[in-house]
Write an enzyme that holds these catalytic residues in place. Structure first.
Site, PDB file in Angstrom:
ATOM      1  N   ASP A 224       0.804  -1.234   0.066  1.00 33.94           N
ATOM      2  CA  ASP A 224      -0.045   0.177  -0.192  1.00 33.94           C
ATOM      3  C   ASP A 224       0.852   1.223   0.153  1.00 33.94           C
ATOM      4  O   ASP A 224       2.049   1.270   0.125  1.00 33.94           O
ATOM      5  CB  ASP A 224      -0.833   0.145   1.268  1.00 33.94           C
ATOM      6  N   ASP A 226       0.755   3.796   2.382  1.00 35.46           N
ATOM      7  CA  ASP A 226       0.355   4.230   3.506  1.00 35.46           C
ATOM      8  C   ASP A 226      -0.580   5.516   3.332  1.00 35.46           C
ATOM      9  O   ASP A 226      -1.342   5.176   2.661  1.00 35.46           O
ATOM     10  CB  ASP A 226       1.911   4.939   4.045  1.00 35.46           C
TER      11      ASP A 226
HETATM   12  N1  LIG Z   1       1.276   1.395   5.812  1.00 34.22           N
HETATM   13  C1  LIG Z   1       1.983   0.329   6.702  1.00 34.22           C
HETATM   14  N2  LIG Z   1       2.248   0.785   7.739  1.00 34.22           N
HETATM   15  C2  LIG Z   1       2.998  -0.124   8.576  1.00 34.22           C
HETATM   16  N3  LIG Z   1       2.893  -1.116   8.410  1.00 34.22           N
HETATM   17  C3  LIG Z   1       2.444  -1.869   7.268  1.00 34.22           C
HETATM   18  N4  LIG Z   1       2.542  -3.130   6.808  1.00 34.22           N
HETATM   19  C4  LIG Z   1       1.962  -3.197   5.586  1.00 34.22           C
HETATM   20  N5  LIG Z   1       1.257  -1.693   5.205  1.00 34.22           N
HETATM   21  C5  LIG Z   1       1.854  -0.975   6.309  1.00 34.22           C
END
Ligand SMILES: Nc1ncnc2[nH]cnc12
Ligand SMILES: CSC[C@H]1O[C@H](OP(=O)(O)O)[C@H](O)[C@@H]1O
Length: 306
Positions: A224, A226
């Site tokens: 992703d 974030d």
């Molecule tokens: N955006 C994210 N922040 C922290 N850990 C994750 N693991 C997968 N995506 C994450």
């Protein structure tokens, strides 16, 4: 069970004189199908309970030991993991190098979901975890200047390229405490620090692997963007899991591709991972706590003479 040997087989090699490849599987990677001679075994550690049993298996003539970081069924949260027990159990199982396979969020536009990053640095923002094997009664300070093993990274990069994966070399992994994902302000702050990816588990794991004189490298699988990304307002587990399933298949293929390439080593890691404790112990021998020394038999037996 294999065991690491300081003298007989050689520093940083298993009892048969060959490397033993440890894999710590993160979110979505709870097993590695396709190995032979598979057996799940509970390894007890004086540091507590590891996340799960360890799976022993072979890939041709290469010995692998696998640990699902969150346990099968993903039962343990990042802050609840016993990182010391996990690394200690790997060492007791004879593992000589650890490849961590981890889900991460991306902090860079050019690292979209599906990208694999062989990280080469970390920023540790975790605060609620046991971070060292060396506590009162036997203090040690290892270098973390270069927290991942270059040799392991080289092998993973070559294997990823052979498989045609979108795999990038280098990048900083910021380890947050979690389990909640970041706020927008935090996400922007980490970007301003130049971090590449974010996750919740690779610290203190990398620090403990260094203390245990194990090579350590991470394949960070982007799931992703974030929450900083203007077109991806927030992270959800649903979205992460969707990407993760595809990533996990690639990760298993990568493990199977890289393991044979790691098996030829017959000397300690030339980056120094297997001798990290050579100049790290500082507590005077007569002041060392025998009870702690006993617990350090696997991690530091090489230098403590256990
Ligand atoms: N955006 C994210 N922040 C922290 N850990 C994750 N693991 C997968 N995506 C994450
Ligand atoms: C399910 S997304 C959040 C979760 O995934 C990552 O774990 P791992 O490194 O074990 O793959 C991340 O760090 C969080 O723990």
């Amino acid at each position: 069970m294999a065991s690491t040997s300081a003298a007989g087989a050689g520093i940083g090699l298993g009892s048969d004189g060959r490397p033993v490849i440890g894999i710590i599987g993160g979110s979505g990677v709870y097993d590695i199908p396709g190995l032979t001679d598979i057996g799940w075994r509970r390894i007890s550690s004086p540091f507590g309970a590891p996340s799960d049993e360890l799976m022993f298996g072979r890939l041709g003539d290469v010995q692998l030991v696998f640990l699902p970081r969150h346990g099968r069924g993903h039962v343990h949260a990042p802050s609840d993991l016993n990182y010391r027990a996990n690394v200690d159990a790997m060492k007791r199982a004879g593992v000589t190098e650890i490849l961590s396979v981890s889900a991460v969020g991306s902090l860079k536009e050019d690292l979209p979901p599906g990208t694999f990053v062989i990280v080469d640095d970390f920023i540790d923002r975790t605060f609620a975890r046991e971070k060292s094997f060396f506590t009162k009664g036997c203090v040690a300070h290892v270098s973390m200047a270069h927290p991942v093993c270059r040799r392991l990274g080289d092998a993973v990069e070559a294997a990823g390229q052979r498989l045609g994966l979108d795999i990038r070399r280098g990048g900083t992994y910021i380890a947050m405490e979690g389990p909640q994902f970041s706020t927008l302000a935090e996400s922007k702050l980490y970007r301003s620090w130049g971090a590449s990816v974010i996750g919740m588990t690779n610290m203190p794991e990398a620090k403990l692997a260094r203390e245990a004189e194990l090579c350590y490298a991470t394949v960070a699988m982007v799931t992703d963007f974030d929450c900083w990304h203007p077109e991806h307002d927030k992270v959800t587990v649903e979205q992460v899991v969707k990407v993760l399933l595809g990533n996990a298949d690639h990760a298993r293929a990568l493990v199977k591709e890289v393991a044979p390439a790691l098996a030829d080593r017959r000397e300690p890691c030339h980056a120094g991972c297997h001798t990290a404790l050579d100049h790290a112990l500082i507590t005077a021998p007569e002041k060392r706590d025998p009870e702690l020394l006993a617990r350090l038999d696997a991690v530091a037996g090489r230098v403590l003479g256990a």
